[in-house]
Scaffold this active site. Sequence first.
Site, PDB file in Angstrom:
ATOM      1  N   MET A 245      40.812  51.996  40.186  1.00 52.26           N
ATOM      2  CA  MET A 245      40.323  52.450  39.153  1.00 52.26           C
ATOM      3  C   MET A 245      38.821  52.926  38.830  1.00 52.26           C
ATOM      4  O   MET A 245      38.765  53.699  37.954  1.00 52.26           O
ATOM      5  CB  MET A 245      40.435  50.923  37.886  1.00 52.26           C
ATOM      6  CG  MET A 245      41.836  50.617  37.958  1.00 52.26           C
ATOM      7  SD  MET A 245      42.952  51.792  37.101  1.00 52.26           S
ATOM      8  CE  MET A 245      42.333  51.844  35.360  1.00 52.26           C
TER       9      MET A 245
ATOM     10  N   SER B 147      40.498  49.862  45.528  1.00 53.17           N
ATOM     11  CA  SER B 147      41.604  50.153  46.534  1.00 53.17           C
ATOM     12  C   SER B 147      41.440  49.264  47.741  1.00 53.17           C
ATOM     13  O   SER B 147      42.251  49.382  48.558  1.00 53.17           O
ATOM     14  CB  SER B 147      41.737  51.429  47.082  1.00 53.17           C
ATOM     15  OG  SER B 147      40.695  52.092  47.804  1.00 53.17           O
TER      16      SER B 147
ATOM     17  N   ILE C 227      47.326  49.193  42.476  1.00 59.17           N
ATOM     18  CA  ILE C 227      46.119  49.729  42.043  1.00 59.17           C
ATOM     19  C   ILE C 227      45.152  48.447  42.036  1.00 59.17           C
ATOM     20  O   ILE C 227      45.692  47.495  41.479  1.00 59.17           O
ATOM     21  CB  ILE C 227      46.520  50.243  40.838  1.00 59.17           C
ATOM     22  CG1 ILE C 227      47.384  51.582  40.586  1.00 59.17           C
ATOM     23  CG2 ILE C 227      45.286  50.558  39.978  1.00 59.17           C
ATOM     24  CD1 ILE C 227      47.938  51.787  39.364  1.00 59.17           C
ATOM     25  N   CYS C 228      43.920  48.583  42.335  1.00 56.99           N
ATOM     26  CA  CYS C 228      43.023  47.602  42.201  1.00 56.99           C
ATOM     27  C   CYS C 228      41.655  48.260  41.666  1.00 56.99           C
ATOM     28  O   CYS C 228      41.608  49.468  41.307  1.00 56.99           O
ATOM     29  CB  CYS C 228      42.852  46.460  43.170  1.00 56.99           C
ATOM     30  SG  CYS C 228      41.867  47.414  44.878  1.00 56.99           S
ATOM     31  N   ARG C 229      40.350  47.624  41.713  1.00 57.71           N
ATOM     32  CA  ARG C 229      39.135  48.325  41.262  1.00 57.71           C
ATOM     33  C   ARG C 229      38.829  49.595  42.239  1.00 57.71           C
ATOM     34  O   ARG C 229      38.403  50.583  41.720  1.00 57.71           O
ATOM     35  CB  ARG C 229      38.225  47.148  41.160  1.00 57.71           C
ATOM     36  CG  ARG C 229      36.885  47.790  40.497  1.00 57.71           C
ATOM     37  CD  ARG C 229      35.666  46.480  40.440  1.00 57.71           C
ATOM     38  NE  ARG C 229      35.314  46.559  41.778  1.00 57.71           N
ATOM     39  CZ  ARG C 229      34.120  46.898  42.248  1.00 57.71           C
ATOM     40  NH1 ARG C 229      33.546  48.016  41.488  1.00 57.71           N
ATOM     41  NH2 ARG C 229      33.569  46.945  43.349  1.00 57.71           N
TER      42      ARG C 229
END
Length: 104
Positions: free
Chosen positions: A93, A69, A65-67
């Site tokens: 996110m 993708s 997961i990141c901000r």
Amino acid sequence: MEQIPTITPEELQKKLEAGEKLELVDVREDEEVVFGMVPGATHIRMGDIPAKLDYFDKNKEYIFICRSSGRSGNVCNYLHDQGYKVRNMVGGMLAWTGETEYTE
């Protein structure tokens, strides 16, 4: 290049609500995760992943997961090349509507 498997935020939320035990890894920077992470996620910054390979188990699947993708996609490609089972959360996110946990 082989397509990395993905999971949508909605699919992930359903799995969590069903009580599935998932290996979630948030690869954002420290100043980003203070605003909340998916509950149960482990925070390992993208830049720290190569040094933390011993954290990962080739018998488990990890959801990254990141901000948005992008970075988690890069991490997925890197780990996939090393023989790990990975999945990227599409939209990151920014697309997550479920609960979040806050870290101190």
